[in-house]
Design a protein around this motif. Structure first.
Motif, PDB file in Angstrom:
ATOM      1  N   VAL A  22      -3.301   2.839  -3.036  1.00 57.57           N
ATOM      2  CA  VAL A  22      -4.691   3.273  -3.235  1.00 57.57           C
ATOM      3  C   VAL A  22      -5.649   2.337  -2.506  1.00 57.57           C
ATOM      4  O   VAL A  22      -6.581   2.779  -1.821  1.00 57.57           O
ATOM      5  N   SER A  25      -5.435   2.890   1.290  1.00 56.24           N
ATOM      6  CA  SER A  25      -5.999   4.175   1.696  1.00 56.24           C
ATOM      7  C   SER A  25      -7.522   4.181   1.609  1.00 56.24           C
ATOM      8  O   SER A  25      -8.207   4.677   2.506  1.00 56.24           O
ATOM      9  N   ARG A  26      -8.067   3.598   0.546  1.00 54.94           N
ATOM     10  CA  ARG A  26      -9.514   3.657   0.340  1.00 54.94           C
ATOM     11  C   ARG A  26     -10.269   2.656   1.208  1.00 54.94           C
ATOM     12  O   ARG A  26     -11.366   2.953   1.685  1.00 54.94           O
ATOM     13  N   GLY A  32     -15.296   2.927   2.429  1.00 52.02           N
ATOM     14  CA  GLY A  32     -14.353   3.160   1.345  1.00 52.02           C
ATOM     15  C   GLY A  32     -14.472   2.110   0.256  1.00 52.02           C
ATOM     16  O   GLY A  32     -14.878   0.971   0.505  1.00 52.02           O
ATOM     17  N   ILE A  34     -12.487   0.734  -3.593  1.00 56.44           N
ATOM     18  CA  ILE A  34     -11.376   0.895  -4.534  1.00 56.44           C
ATOM     19  C   ILE A  34     -11.892   1.303  -5.914  1.00 56.44           C
ATOM     20  O   ILE A  34     -11.101   1.643  -6.796  1.00 56.44           O
ATOM     21  N   SER A  40      -7.351   8.600  -9.522  1.00 58.19           N
ATOM     22  CA  SER A  40      -6.559   8.986  -8.362  1.00 58.19           C
ATOM     23  C   SER A  40      -6.516  10.507  -8.281  1.00 58.19           C
ATOM     24  O   SER A  40      -6.639  11.205  -9.300  1.00 58.19           O
TER      25      SER A  40
END
Length: 262
Positions: A22, A25-26, A32, A34, A40
């Motif tokens: 996560v 990806s973020r 982006g 977290i 999710s």
């Protein structure tokens, strides 16, 4: 008691592996975070996942690698990162026990998990992650070695950072294109915090040795011209750290090669 610790570190690693996916990806996308979105979600239909859909490894297997909502396949990379991180956390405990070195090992494994996802999928190594791992290792070095040796390791990180930067400039000049990413250069600073500069060169050599055949295969299959180098660097660093390779071990190895010849 050891079995309990092994099970704990594997489960802990698998849970953290899910979290690292996560994070990678973020933080790899513009603006982006977290923290947002808080839950999710399925990357295909944006369905918010329930707690029972987020159990590391188990949920992926029970759902046969598909979203329960849209039934589209979910990348096996999710389970791969969870399983690999779990096994490497277990190996970290097995190799270093409960010690300060264990913290460094877990930090490197965490870095490895994030870099694999971020660099392979987005061709980026988030600065926030590199900075966080660097601070953790520097603090542990301070407790483990004291101020003087810790400053030397800081200098080693700077030296390898500069070396990689000059190597990038040379590569850009020779190939008339970007040869290394900025994340790779910053990654070498972390390498220097863990090993001395000469072993850092071994890490670069080992990374190149591992990357070459894989890059050729990827280029042959997908005609990929951009191959991320970061994962190979961190994999090589983890190998060197876990195998406890130092100048003495390299010298002894070279002696075993040279003596039979003469």
């Amino acid at each position: 008691m050891n079995i309990t610790y092994y099970i704990f570190f594997f489960i802990f690693g698998a849970v953290m592996g899910s979290f690292y996916h996560v994070v990678a990806s973020r933080l790899s996308i513009p603006n982006g975070s977290i923290l947002e979105p808080k839950r999710s979600y399925c990357p295909n239909c944006n369905h918010s996942l329930k707690w029972y859909e987020l159990i590391p490894i188990v949920s992926y297997l029970l759902q046969l690698g598909k979203c329960r909502h849209c039934h589209k396949p979910i990348s096996i990379m999710y389970m791969f990162i969870e399983l690999t991180t779990g096994l490497l956390f277990l190996l970290s405990y097995h190799s270093f026990g409960i010690s300060l070195e264990l913290i460094i090992a877990l930090a490197l494994v965490s870095f490895l998990s994030i870099v694999i996802v971020s660099d392979l999928n987005y061709l980026i190594i988030p600065d926030e992650v590199t900075l966080t791992i660097s601070i953790i290792i520097m603090v542990v070095n301070l407790f483990l070695y004291g101020i003087g040796p810790s400053l030397l390791k800081l200098g080693s990180g700077i030296l390898l950072f500069v070396f990689m930067y000059l190597l990038m400039k040379l590569g850009n000049f020779l190939f008339k294109a970007e040869s290394l990413g900025g994340g790779d250069i910053k990654l070498m600073f972390v390498v220097g915090l863990v090993v001395n500069p000469l072993i850092g060169l071994v890490v670069i050599f080992l990374a190149s040795f591992i990357a070459l055949p894989i890059s050729l295969i990827l280029y042959y299959i997908n005609k990929e011209k951009v191959i991320p180098f970061g994962p190979f660097i961190i994999v090589s660093l983890v190998l060197v750290f876990f195998m406890k390779i130092d100048l003495n071990s390299i010298y002894n190895f070279l002696q075993t090669l040279v003596i039979p010849i003469f």
